[in-house]
Design a protein around this motif. Structure first.
Motif, PDB file in Angstrom:
ATOM      1  N   ARG A  15      -3.378  -4.421   0.069  1.00 25.31           N
ATOM      2  CA  ARG A  15      -4.358  -4.017  -1.166  1.00 25.31           C
ATOM      3  C   ARG A  15      -4.973  -5.248  -1.293  1.00 25.31           C
ATOM      4  O   ARG A  15      -6.455  -4.983  -1.700  1.00 25.31           O
ATOM      5  N   GLN A  16      -4.727  -6.496  -0.826  1.00 23.84           N
ATOM      6  CA  GLN A  16      -5.683  -7.505  -1.184  1.00 23.84           C
ATOM      7  C   GLN A  16      -6.816  -7.497  -0.028  1.00 23.84           C
ATOM      8  O   GLN A  16      -7.874  -7.776  -0.414  1.00 23.84           O
ATOM      9  N   SER A  17      -6.428  -7.121   1.055  1.00 21.75           N
ATOM     10  CA  SER A  17      -7.326  -6.925   2.248  1.00 21.75           C
ATOM     11  C   SER A  17      -8.013  -5.613   2.340  1.00 21.75           C
ATOM     12  O   SER A  17      -9.077  -5.558   2.959  1.00 21.75           O
ATOM     13  N   GLY A  18      -7.703  -4.705   1.494  1.00 21.43           N
ATOM     14  CA  GLY A  18      -8.366  -3.417   1.265  1.00 21.43           C
ATOM     15  C   GLY A  18      -8.221  -2.580   2.785  1.00 21.43           C
ATOM     16  O   GLY A  18      -8.911  -1.605   2.884  1.00 21.43           O
ATOM     17  N   ASP A  19      -6.985  -2.904   3.407  1.00 21.19           N
ATOM     18  CA  ASP A  19      -6.627  -2.071   4.735  1.00 21.19           C
ATOM     19  C   ASP A  19      -5.939  -0.915   4.089  1.00 21.19           C
ATOM     20  O   ASP A  19      -4.721  -0.964   3.829  1.00 21.19           O
ATOM     21  N   ALA A  20      -6.492   0.406   4.312  1.00 16.18           N
ATOM     22  CA  ALA A  20      -5.810   1.568   3.813  1.00 16.18           C
ATOM     23  C   ALA A  20      -4.656   1.999   4.621  1.00 16.18           C
ATOM     24  O   ALA A  20      -3.904   2.393   4.125  1.00 16.18           O
ATOM     25  N   LEU A  21      -4.939   1.734   5.914  1.00 18.34           N
ATOM     26  CA  LEU A  21      -3.743   2.175   6.911  1.00 18.34           C
ATOM     27  C   LEU A  21      -2.595   1.295   6.786  1.00 18.34           C
ATOM     28  O   LEU A  21      -1.389   1.630   6.544  1.00 18.34           O
ATOM     29  N   SER A  22      -2.688  -0.150   6.276  1.00 17.92           N
ATOM     30  CA  SER A  22      -1.455  -0.962   6.342  1.00 17.92           C
ATOM     31  C   SER A  22      -0.847  -0.491   4.746  1.00 17.92           C
ATOM     32  O   SER A  22       0.338  -0.777   4.696  1.00 17.92           O
ATOM     33  N   GLU A  23      -1.707  -0.379   4.005  1.00 22.44           N
ATOM     34  CA  GLU A  23      -1.277  -0.020   2.544  1.00 22.44           C
ATOM     35  C   GLU A  23      -0.504   1.317   2.529  1.00 22.44           C
ATOM     36  O   GLU A  23       0.682   1.475   2.106  1.00 22.44           O
ATOM     37  N   SER A  24      -0.820   2.314   3.602  1.00 21.68           N
ATOM     38  CA  SER A  24      -0.055   3.671   3.859  1.00 21.68           C
ATOM     39  C   SER A  24       1.377   3.139   4.393  1.00 21.68           C
ATOM     40  O   SER A  24       2.281   3.619   4.204  1.00 21.68           O
ATOM     41  N   VAL A  25       1.386   2.224   5.474  1.00 25.76           N
ATOM     42  CA  VAL A  25       2.512   1.841   5.996  1.00 25.76           C
ATOM     43  C   VAL A  25       3.615   1.136   5.018  1.00 25.76           C
ATOM     44  O   VAL A  25       4.877   1.390   5.073  1.00 25.76           O
ATOM     45  N   ALA A  26       3.000   0.377   4.214  1.00 31.91           N
ATOM     46  CA  ALA A  26       3.839  -0.452   3.384  1.00 31.91           C
ATOM     47  C   ALA A  26       4.239   0.284   2.104  1.00 31.91           C
ATOM     48  O   ALA A  26       5.656   0.163   1.927  1.00 31.91           O
ATOM     49  N   ASN A  27       3.759   1.416   1.707  1.00 35.01           N
ATOM     50  CA  ASN A  27       4.225   2.403   0.721  1.00 35.01           C
ATOM     51  C   ASN A  27       5.318   3.260   1.553  1.00 35.01           C
ATOM     52  O   ASN A  27       6.195   3.691   0.757  1.00 35.01           O
ATOM     53  N   ARG A  28       5.196   3.422   2.875  1.00 35.09           N
ATOM     54  CA  ARG A  28       6.253   4.255   3.487  1.00 35.09           C
ATOM     55  C   ARG A  28       7.462   3.262   3.562  1.00 35.09           C
ATOM     56  O   ARG A  28       8.472   3.930   3.727  1.00 35.09           O
ATOM     57  N   MET A  29       7.376   2.140   4.101  1.00 35.59           N
ATOM     58  CA  MET A  29       8.548   1.172   3.872  1.00 35.59           C
ATOM     59  C   MET A  29       9.266   1.315   2.663  1.00 35.59           C
ATOM     60  O   MET A  29      10.543   1.467   2.595  1.00 35.59           O
ATOM     61  N   LEU A  30       8.491   1.253   1.419  1.00 38.75           N
ATOM     62  CA  LEU A  30       9.185   1.188   0.214  1.00 38.75           C
ATOM     63  C   LEU A  30       9.669   2.709  -0.198  1.00 38.75           C
ATOM     64  O   LEU A  30      10.908   2.825  -0.490  1.00 38.75           O
ATOM     65  N   GLY A  31       9.041   3.541   0.196  1.00 39.80           N
ATOM     66  CA  GLY A  31       9.767   5.057   0.466  1.00 39.80           C
ATOM     67  C   GLY A  31      11.047   5.069   1.139  1.00 39.80           C
ATOM     68  O   GLY A  31      11.998   5.566   0.573  1.00 39.80           O
ATOM     69  N   VAL A  32      10.950   4.670   2.160  1.00 43.01           N
ATOM     70  CA  VAL A  32      12.628   4.440   2.838  1.00 43.01           C
ATOM     71  C   VAL A  32      13.283   3.919   2.031  1.00 43.01           C
ATOM     72  O   VAL A  32      14.568   4.627   2.092  1.00 43.01           O
ATOM     73  N   VAL A  33      13.196   2.636   1.507  1.00 40.39           N
ATOM     74  CA  VAL A  33      14.359   1.935   0.779  1.00 40.39           C
ATOM     75  C   VAL A  33      14.663   2.696  -0.313  1.00 40.39           C
ATOM     76  O   VAL A  33      15.772   3.045  -0.457  1.00 40.39           O
ATOM     77  N   TYR A  34      13.592   3.165  -1.193  1.00 43.52           N
ATOM     78  CA  TYR A  34      13.928   3.982  -2.389  1.00 43.52           C
ATOM     79  C   TYR A  34      14.627   5.296  -1.955  1.00 43.52           C
ATOM     80  O   TYR A  34      15.756   5.503  -2.758  1.00 43.52           O
ATOM     81  N   ARG A  35      14.603   5.804  -1.017  1.00 46.98           N
ATOM     82  CA  ARG A  35      15.189   6.938  -0.448  1.00 46.98           C
ATOM     83  C   ARG A  35      16.606   6.953  -0.224  1.00 46.98           C
ATOM     84  O   ARG A  35      17.540   7.175  -0.708  1.00 46.98           O
ATOM     85  N   VAL A  36      16.953   5.555   0.605  1.00 46.43           N
ATOM     86  CA  VAL A  36      18.201   5.210   0.791  1.00 46.43           C
ATOM     87  C   VAL A  36      19.024   4.823  -0.428  1.00 46.43           C
ATOM     88  O   VAL A  36      20.349   5.138  -0.601  1.00 46.43           O
ATOM     89  N   LEU A  37      18.268   4.158  -1.300  1.00 41.25           N
ATOM     90  CA  LEU A  37      18.879   3.749  -2.833  1.00 41.25           C
ATOM     91  C   LEU A  37      19.061   5.184  -3.607  1.00 41.25           C
ATOM     92  O   LEU A  37      19.795   4.996  -4.688  1.00 41.25           O
ATOM     93  N   GLY A  38      18.581   6.277  -3.346  1.00 40.52           N
ATOM     94  CA  GLY A  38      18.648   7.488  -4.284  1.00 40.52           C
ATOM     95  C   GLY A  38      17.589   7.360  -5.456  1.00 40.52           C
ATOM     96  O   GLY A  38      18.022   7.705  -6.489  1.00 40.52           O
ATOM     97  N   GLN A  39      16.549   6.385  -5.351  1.00 35.82           N
ATOM     98  CA  GLN A  39      15.770   6.517  -6.140  1.00 35.82           C
ATOM     99  C   GLN A  39      14.289   7.026  -5.769  1.00 35.82           C
ATOM    100  O   GLN A  39      13.196   6.557  -6.044  1.00 35.82           O
TER     101      GLN A  39
END
Length: 215
Positions: A191-215
């Motif tokens: 977000r600080q760098s304004g890199d949309a692709l990296s932001e998408s990848v980071a959100n996917r990382m968090l989505g994977v963890v939340y899914r495994v946690l059932g959140q």
């Protein structure tokens, strides 16, 4: 009879009759003379044999290192490591990059070492992951060191490989707390760098963890 001539496609090649003879001849030279000769060979390779340097940058790197030209040796070893990675030669890449890292301490104080180390540690982490997988302890160590350097240097170059490698490692080990921390830190950087692709990848990382946690 100490030197033997061999005729090859590229022309004559001169070699010592035995490796031990070469070792003895080399050891009898004063260190200052050896450094001078290595420097001359490196200059000849660069000036007259660019095709050899292009194919074997590690050869140039070794001569620079033995000549005491640490900064130029590091650059050549880095190129050799990247060249090896491009051919999926992970073992060779790790060797060249490790040589480069070992030379960092011999750089003069005026040289900014941290940005250079960041690039080397990132590439080393990729190479070591190719050898032992993302769960390899040495790969994690390289990526974690690079992560520390990202904070101090503030560079965005190659940051995706660092956090991707760490995320895969921690997720595969079931360390979801560390995985979440990696995802959040990468998201903040993106977000600080304004890199949309990296932001998408980071959100996917968090989505994977939340899914495994059932959140």
């Amino acid at each position: 009879g100490l030197i033997v001539e061999r005729i090859e496609d590229a022309g004559p090649l001169y070699v010592f009759k035995h490796a031990l003879i070469q070792e003895v001849a080399y050891s009898t030279l004063l260190r200052s003379r050896r450094q001078q000769l290595h420097g001359l060979i490196a200059a000849a390779l660069e000036g007259r044999f660019p095709e050899v340097v292009g194919r074997q940058p590690e050869l140039l790197a070794r001569h620079f290192a033995e000549a005491g030209l640490a900064e130029r040796a590091i650059g050549a070893f880095r190129r050799a490591g990247q060249f090896a990675l491009s051919r999926s030669a992970s073992v060779e890449a790790a060797t060249h990059l490790s040589h480069a890292l070992a030379l960092l301490s011999s750089l003069p104080p005026a040289v900014m070492r941290e940005p250079l180390e960041l690039a080397l540690q990132t590439a080393l982490g990729v190479a070591l992951s190719g050898i032992g997988g993302y769960s390899a302890a040495d790969a994690v160590s390289a990526f974690e060191r690079a992560r520390v350097l990202v904070r101090s240097v503030g560079s965005q170059e190659g940051v995706g490989a660092i956090f991707d490698g760490l995320f895969i490692n921690y997720t595969n080990r079931g360390d979801l707390t560390s995985s979440m921390e990696i995802g959040r830190e990468f998201l903040a950087i993106a977000r600080q760098s304004g890199d949309a692709l990296s932001e998408s990848v980071a959100n996917r990382m968090l989505g994977v963890v939340y899914r495994v946690l059932g959140q």
